[in-house]
Design a protein around this motif. Sequence first.
Motif, PDB file in Angstrom:
ATOM      1  N   ASP B  55       0.812  -1.212   0.000  1.00 20.83           N
ATOM      2  CA  ASP B  55       0.000   0.000   0.000  1.00 20.83           C
ATOM      3  C   ASP B  55       0.849   1.269   0.000  1.00 20.83           C
ATOM      4  N   VAL B  56       1.982   1.242   0.667  1.00 27.47           N
ATOM      5  CA  VAL B  56       2.764   2.474   0.825  1.00 27.47           C
ATOM      6  C   VAL B  56       3.842   2.623  -0.261  1.00 27.47           C
ATOM      7  N   VAL B  57       4.043   1.579  -1.051  1.00 28.85           N
ATOM      8  CA  VAL B  57       5.139   1.609  -2.037  1.00 28.85           C
ATOM      9  C   VAL B  57       5.135   2.872  -2.901  1.00 28.85           C
ATOM     10  N   PRO B  58       3.987   3.251  -3.490  1.00 26.97           N
ATOM     11  CA  PRO B  58       4.060   4.421  -4.382  1.00 26.97           C
ATOM     12  C   PRO B  58       4.430   5.706  -3.651  1.00 26.97           C
ATOM     13  N   ALA B  59       4.219   5.754  -2.354  1.00 26.07           N
ATOM     14  CA  ALA B  59       4.499   6.982  -1.611  1.00 26.07           C
ATOM     15  C   ALA B  59       5.942   7.037  -1.109  1.00 26.07           C
ATOM     16  N   CYS B  60       6.700   5.988  -1.324  1.00 21.92           N
ATOM     17  CA  CYS B  60       8.095   5.997  -0.862  1.00 21.92           C
ATOM     18  C   CYS B  60       8.953   6.765  -1.847  1.00 21.92           C
ATOM     19  N   ARG B  61       9.869   7.548  -1.296  1.00 15.66           N
ATOM     20  CA  ARG B  61      10.609   8.475  -2.140  1.00 15.66           C
ATOM     21  C   ARG B  61      11.913   7.912  -2.673  1.00 15.66           C
ATOM     22  N   SER B  62      12.375   6.788  -2.097  1.00 15.79           N
ATOM     23  CA  SER B  62      13.643   6.228  -2.539  1.00 15.79           C
ATOM     24  C   SER B  62      13.665   4.757  -2.152  1.00 15.79           C
ATOM     25  N   LEU B  63      14.652   4.030  -2.679  1.00 15.30           N
ATOM     26  CA  LEU B  63      14.774   2.618  -2.310  1.00 15.30           C
ATOM     27  C   LEU B  63      15.051   2.501  -0.816  1.00 15.30           C
ATOM     28  N   VAL B 409      -6.376  -0.408 -15.984  1.00 23.15           N
ATOM     29  CA  VAL B 409      -5.253   0.286 -16.614  1.00 23.15           C
ATOM     30  C   VAL B 409      -4.871   1.454 -15.719  1.00 23.15           C
ATOM     31  N   GLY B 410      -3.572   1.585 -15.477  1.00 23.26           N
ATOM     32  CA  GLY B 410      -3.138   2.727 -14.670  1.00 23.26           C
ATOM     33  C   GLY B 410      -1.738   2.484 -14.144  1.00 23.26           C
ATOM     34  N   ASP B 411      -1.119   3.559 -13.644  1.00 26.69           N
ATOM     35  CA  ASP B 411       0.228   3.370 -13.114  1.00 26.69           C
ATOM     36  C   ASP B 411       0.160   2.833 -11.684  1.00 26.69           C
ATOM     37  N   LEU B 412       1.339   2.597 -11.126  1.00 26.28           N
ATOM     38  CA  LEU B 412       1.384   1.943  -9.811  1.00 26.28           C
ATOM     39  C   LEU B 412       0.708   2.799  -8.730  1.00 26.28           C
ATOM     40  N   VAL B 413       0.924   4.104  -8.810  1.00 28.98           N
ATOM     41  CA  VAL B 413       0.322   4.987  -7.804  1.00 28.98           C
ATOM     42  C   VAL B 413      -1.194   4.887  -7.883  1.00 28.98           C
ATOM     43  N   ALA B 414      -1.686   4.988  -9.109  1.00 27.48           N
ATOM     44  CA  ALA B 414      -3.129   4.975  -9.305  1.00 27.48           C
ATOM     45  C   ALA B 414      -3.725   3.610  -8.978  1.00 27.48           C
ATOM     46  N   GLY B 415      -2.932   2.581  -9.215  1.00 28.17           N
ATOM     47  CA  GLY B 415      -3.485   1.241  -9.113  1.00 28.17           C
ATOM     48  C   GLY B 415      -3.388   0.607  -7.744  1.00 28.17           C
ATOM     49  N   MET B 416      -2.747   1.297  -6.818  1.00 21.72           N
ATOM     50  CA  MET B 416      -2.443   0.624  -5.556  1.00 21.72           C
ATOM     51  C   MET B 416      -3.688   0.206  -4.766  1.00 21.72           C
ATOM     52  N   ALA B 417      -4.685   1.060  -4.747  1.00 22.62           N
ATOM     53  CA  ALA B 417      -5.888   0.714  -3.977  1.00 22.62           C
ATOM     54  C   ALA B 417      -6.527  -0.540  -4.578  1.00 22.62           C
ATOM     55  N   TYR B 418      -6.555  -0.578  -5.907  1.00 22.21           N
ATOM     56  CA  TYR B 418      -7.129  -1.739  -6.592  1.00 22.21           C
ATOM     57  C   TYR B 418      -6.303  -2.991  -6.298  1.00 22.21           C
ATOM     58  N   LEU B 419      -4.995  -2.836  -6.391  1.00 20.67           N
ATOM     59  CA  LEU B 419      -4.113  -3.985  -6.187  1.00 20.67           C
ATOM     60  C   LEU B 419      -4.271  -4.549  -4.775  1.00 20.67           C
ATOM     61  N   VAL B 420      -4.254  -3.670  -3.802  1.00 16.29           N
ATOM     62  CA  VAL B 420      -4.355  -4.154  -2.424  1.00 16.29           C
ATOM     63  C   VAL B 420      -5.689  -4.863  -2.209  1.00 16.29           C
ATOM     64  N   ARG B 421      -6.744  -4.305  -2.791  1.00 16.29           N
ATOM     65  CA  ARG B 421      -8.056  -4.936  -2.635  1.00 16.29           C
ATOM     66  C   ARG B 421      -8.054  -6.343  -3.234  1.00 16.29           C
ATOM     67  N   ARG B 422      -7.448  -6.458  -4.415  1.00 16.06           N
ATOM     68  CA  ARG B 422      -7.407  -7.767  -5.062  1.00 16.06           C
ATOM     69  C   ARG B 422      -6.572  -8.760  -4.246  1.00 16.06           C
ATOM     70  N   LEU B 423      -5.437  -8.269  -3.747  1.00 18.00           N
ATOM     71  CA  LEU B 423      -4.567  -9.166  -2.984  1.00 18.00           C
ATOM     72  C   LEU B 423      -5.257  -9.619  -1.698  1.00 18.00           C
ATOM     73  N   LEU B 424      -5.884  -8.681  -1.031  1.00 20.52           N
ATOM     74  CA  LEU B 424      -6.559  -9.030   0.224  1.00 20.52           C
ATOM     75  C   LEU B 424      -7.674 -10.027  -0.027  1.00 20.52           C
ATOM     76  N   GLU B 425      -8.449  -9.700  -1.049  1.00 17.26           N
ATOM     77  CA  GLU B 425      -9.606 -10.516  -1.377  1.00 17.26           C
ATOM     78  C   GLU B 425      -9.172 -11.951  -1.649  1.00 17.26           C
ATOM     79  N   ASN B 426      -8.039 -12.094  -2.263  1.00 17.31           N
ATOM     80  CA  ASN B 426      -7.701 -13.413  -2.757  1.00 17.31           C
ATOM     81  C   ASN B 426      -6.659 -14.161  -1.939  1.00 17.31           C
ATOM     82  N   THR B 427      -6.281 -13.582  -0.821  1.00 18.18           N
ATOM     83  CA  THR B 427      -5.602 -14.425   0.149  1.00 18.18           C
ATOM     84  C   THR B 427      -6.575 -14.731   1.283  1.00 18.18           C
ATOM     85  N   SER B 428      -7.797 -14.221   1.132  1.00 20.70           N
ATOM     86  CA  SER B 428      -8.830 -14.547   2.113  1.00 20.70           C
ATOM     87  C   SER B 428      -9.184 -16.014   1.979  1.00 20.70           C
ATOM     88  N   ASN B 429      -9.349 -16.707   3.095  1.00 22.60           N
ATOM     89  CA  ASN B 429      -9.655 -18.132   2.963  1.00 22.60           C
ATOM     90  C   ASN B 429     -11.143 -18.387   2.795  1.00 22.60           C
TER      91      ASN B 429
END
Lengths: 527, 449
Positions: B55-63, B409-429
């Motif tokens: 969730d926080v990856v796009p907001a990080c400013r450096s490695l 379709v979208g960049d990582l910043v834009a897509g993060m909310a979607y990505l996290v939702r998908r990941l959460l949803e699909n590691t749900s048992n």
Amino acid sequence: MSALAPFANEPLAELRRAPERERLLAALRELDAELPLRVPVWIGDGRREGDAIVSTDPGAPGRVVAVAAAASAAEVDAAVADARAAFPSWAATPAAERAAALLRAAALLRERRARLTALAVRECAKPWDQADADVCEAIDFLEYYARGAVILAERDAAGELLQPPGERNVLVHRPRGVCGVIAPWNFPLAIPLGMTAAALATGNCALLKPAEQAPGCGGELVRALREAGVPAGAVALLPGDGATGAALAAHPQVQTIAFTGSVPVGLEILRAAAEAPARGARHLPRVVAETGGKNCVIVDADADLDDAVPGIIGSAFAYAGQKCSAASRVLVHEAIADALLERLAGAAQVLVVGQAETFGTTVPPVIERDAQERVARYAELAARTGRLVAGGETAVPAEGWFRAPVIAADLPSDSPVLHEEIFGPLLAVERVTGVDEACDRVDALAFALTGGLYCRNPRTVEHVIARSPVGNLYVNRAITGAMVGRQPFGGNRLSGTGTKAGGPDYLLHFTEPQVVTENTVRHGLVV
Amino acid sequence: MDPATLEPRVQAIGRDLAAALPRGGKGPLRALDEKAMDYAAQDAELRAALFRFVDVVPACRSLDDLARHLTAFLDDVGDRPPSIEAAMRMGDSRAGRAALGGAAAVGVRRMAHRFIVGATPADASAVLRALWQSGVGASVDLLGEATVTSAEADRYAARCAEALDALAGVYAGLPARPLLEADGAGPTPRVNLSVKTSALTPLLRPDAPDLGREDAAGRLRPLLRRAHAAGAHLHIDMESFDSIEAVTDLVLTVLAEDEFAAGPSAGVVLQAYLRESPAQLERLLTWTREHQRASPLTVRLVKGAYWDHEVVEAVQHGWKPPVFEVKADSDRNFEALTRRLVEARAGGAPVRIAIASHNLRSVAHAIAANEQAGGGPADLELQVLRGLGDELQAALAATGRRVRTYCPVGDLVAGMAYLVRRLLENTSNESFLHDQATGAPLDELLAAP
């Protein structure tokens, strides 16, 4: 009493459903037909009506909401005498019976919810969601303190002190006596009732002085308490202005003053308390004071602005920023300051400034002309010494005490806009090099009520928590909307005397603890 | 339609589909090759740490910043597997953090790429064309940050308008795919764009639906015109229950305007996890009968993606959750709504049906119900999510079904909310994919809910 279900917050109205909204609008129409309400000075069974105090709709100042008598100094004396007479019997009433009366009052409020919500909309221009939350919190205070008083009595009875052989130790919490309640207008139901209920639950008699802007709400509260079976002598209604409040606060036979309001008035009350013995008081009056705030939200570079922007906007501008918990300053990491400012400005520009009764309004009129002028002065100062990024020229309705939301930036660090409580829709944004600079600025303030932090690094969150002086710190959420039993509320430093309304310790402020130790050794034997 | 007589067909179709699932391929969860995902599925603390990090990856400013966040999250995990311990040790030095941050960034980007087809519609064109070639349509969804200002709403609307043009180019000149291009009610567009009302207006207020509806309508109308001109389908997504009245009213009032009687093709979403979804469906069906448009209204039936949000919000406010709290109730309702839809269409309601589910049973049931109501294969669109429904998509296409893949379709910043939702949803048992991936027997997977 142990049969009481555990405390649960009163469910908010589900305003996202159209029938709920229609129900409230109908209640407002009914209320309007009844206006103006007549609010008496109500001491024991005596009611005196009058028209010295008039509350009007801040969105339509021509509409009179309530007409009230103003309690004179003589009436304050009479009310105190009446309360003193009623005190022994109310104090001796078992906690469970007192609690039962408060719970009946809660039930009455629940029955009257729609009407009370409508009244807060009219009298104080609270938008519906805010007014509804106010009523729910009022009910919560009754339910919470009723249970709390029973728990306190049970704990006293069970005994928690060490009991070595030959010694019996008992700690009890007794009521203090007469409690003067001096209430604000911004939570015209929850705050007066919370303070009153705490006094009553613990066996004190309460004299409620509602805000002069909200006598109608205060009158409804005392009516509900009386109808619920709180004895006439145990609770009185003393509408009035500052003079009534001052007479109550200075009365030598008032043992406790529960106050929520501004810092200057809070300090006056503390001063009056210190002088009470000189006026003949045989006690040190206890002051439970909840005063102002200058609340800062820190936004770190890794914050999620999708959360931070709505959270800050809601905290700063809901109910036109007229909450002691409202956000007043944003301290943002310079790396994201431009992005945050742009989004905050745009989000403020789309807020609906309008009548409280219109669903969708975020920024209703402020409470009165003085408030409108005060906010305007700060906005002018901000424009002159800094830069307005939002709200400079938004048009507002001509009638009513409207103020468009303002966001200011680039203010000098000693600007009054950054240090004084404005109590209106004005938010200042400052850039910082990091959370430590932000913490320094927060720490430099005299106020320490609420604070916010938007940050996603758990180590940084811990660090800011450790450095934060505020009474209520909110992480990654809005900084208003404390709920009874969930966010016990109250500030530190100049923001109050450190009490937490709606928390487990609050009732203790309304009690006098007494420890009795009895020697049970006779002739060398434990008997 | 009698569910009992339907049942044997549901089972038969379900078995056929199961047999057509790609063999030897990685399951949708196993496909997430990051070891972290395995950990996440097994350990609640690690799962929380991983998602908070993603969730926080796009907001990080450096490695370095990235690595500091990662180690801070992992530090909160009590029982760390050895490889995570190793990662923690890398966090102790600047060089280590650079390496760790770099690896983490690559990992998150790879994860995102499974679910998000490209940063722009143009980036996505190769994937979209390949899907079409293999007989699979797409609905493109433009991911974005939350809309809190009018300028952001304008930008989103502009991106949607550009996407309609770009997609027209992507699909031009591709070979005919008859199953995707017409159904019993007439031709259906190749270009299909999903839009979100919450992105079209900053004024969605749960207690004032008119405010958001009117503001969004001002941006939706030009998009509908553009879609009509481009011969594209515009689908208005459904979001959380807070906005349901605004979104439903928006679609039904704007599409009812005379201007849009001739087009474009458009659709709405029905969320089966909502207790009141049967009443909502009746409202939609009544509307379709009262408003004859050139293109029947498409109803995309989904289970609903905001279940946790709805339950948490309701509990926090003291409300009865608007969603079914037991998953089987949603599954049963999904089937009832499916049958109601195919029956209504058979009865003459001008409605197109899209069934969006990864649940083999729900999909097989819909196919059987469509058959029994006399619908052909083109009359039932089956929709899957990119990255999660890839195998089902292949099986559906291979067995001659009409299938469309929802392609964000979208960049990582834009897509993060979607990505996290998908990941959460699909590691749900609780999810069907989880049961499928962990080897639940087919009988169980196909059992009536």
